[in-house]
Design an enzyme around this catalytic site. Structure first.
Site: not given
Ligand code: UFG
Length: 338
Positions: A138, A114, A142
């Site tokens: 988050y 991402s 990643k």
């Protein structure tokens, strides 16, 4: 190639498996259906299991040449509230998968990463060499998993690509599959549902950003363009050119503001979007736009579909019989359908 696709019953994964099948690959989906939906992978071989189910995972990996890893948790806000869930699902389970893949002799790995790995970049468009400084758990997870793949590919017989998505949106032109999140938090489906009178007015999170119209700018990429890049990444890995680990931005290279997206939703739907301006959402960078030159060069890929095509396909999906039946079923039992 024989490809195992984790999270293949999710939004981007379900579009990618169709693209892989069109390119002649043999696909097995591995999904626990916690957020995915079985019907999104209709017609594909599927194993319903968790990534931390070691016996099932090793069974799924026998004879697999490439793993494409979509499974994971993907709500930025939730990752701040519940980082433990994110490190478990995205790092711990990812590591279990990477280790099992090595043990099974898998040579190639494609990871669904991402633009959240960049955090709030100093310069846009963003190149892959930009320092990665995620601003939420988050994005951290990643990046963590990218680093695992980078280290493994330097030492073991594994080649890997991390695909850093910008804002995935839209739906397959068939109208059979599309975005179905519970809860939905993304701008385009929320604006379309507000236009259709299916939810209260859209909240526009801030109009005092340092952008040309005061609202945030994002690089919206059609999920079909995104899916195609995965099939090309599989071919790139097999070609044995380039480094053992490669991170690539997947975006269009162009940005649209929240206001511009809302205007496009009004144009495509023919309805006004009821809305109100609210506070900024914490953690939203003013502008995130990809420089997709490296993906263009290495994958011979570019995202050609316009914002209008993205919104039109999402509008069609909102009204598709398939989506409506699934949503009605969910409402009647009060939960997200699988
Ligand atoms: N927005 C609103 N109102 C809403 C929802 C969104 O104004 O109800 C705005 C946001 O502030 C943002 C833009 O619309 O400026 C897009 O928001 P989305 O929630 O649709 O998408 P994000 O840009 O927040 O998220 C995307 C990916 C994430 C990724 C993140 C990195 O979906 O996976 O970029 O910042 F982590």
């Amino acid at each position: 190639m024989r490809i195992l696709v984790t999270g293949g019953a999710g939004y981007v994964g379900s579009h990618a498996i169709r693209s892989l099948a069109r390119h002649g690959h043999r696909v097995t989906v591995y999904d626990n259906l916690s957020t995915g939906h079985r019907f999104l992978a209709d017609g594909f071989e599927m194993m319903v299991a968790d990534l931390d189910d070691a016996p099932q995972l090793s069974r799924a990996l026998s004879d697999i040449e490439l793993v494409m890893h979509f499974a994971g948790s993907a709500y930025v806000g939730e990752s701040v509230q519940n980082p433990r869930k994110y490190f478990h699902n995205n790092v711990q389970n990812g590591l279990a998968l990477a280790n099992a893949a090595l043990d099974a002799g898998v040579r190639y790995f494609v990871f669904s990463s991402s633009c959240a790995v960049y955090g709030t970049p100093e310069k846009v468009p963003i190149i892959e060499g930009t320092r990665c400084q995620p601003v939420n758990p988050y994005g951290e997870t990643k990046l963590f998993f990218e680093r695992i793949l980078d280290a493994y590919s330097r030492t073991y017989d594994l080649r890997a690509v991390a695909l850093r998505y910008f804002n995935a949106a839209g739906a397959d032109e068939s109208g059979e599959i599309g975005e179905l999140h519970y809860p939905e938090t993304h701008l385009i489906p929320l604006a379309l549902e507000a236009a259709a009178g299916l939810r209260p007015p859209l909240e526009v999170f801030g109009n005092d950003y340092p952008t040309f119209d005061g609202t945030c700018i994002r690089d919206y990429i059609h999920v079909t363009d995104l899916a195609e890049a995965h099939a090309l990444a599989a071919e790139f890995l097999q070609s044995q050119t380039g480094d053992a680990f490669t991170a690539l931005n997947l975006g269009t290279g162009g940005g649209h503001s929240v206001r511009q997206v809302v205007a496009m939703v009004e144009k495509v739907s023919g309805h006004s979007v009821p809305r109100r301006i609210t506070e900024r959402r914490p953690g939203d960078p003013p502008s995130l736009v990809a420089d997709p030159a490296r993906a263009r060069q290495l994958l011979r890929w570019s995202a050609n579909r316009s914002l209008e095509e993205i919104v039109a396909s999402a509008w069609k999906w909102l009204h598709s019989g398939k989506r409506q039946r699934v949503s009605a079923g969910a409402a009647s039992v009060g939960e997200a359908p699988n």
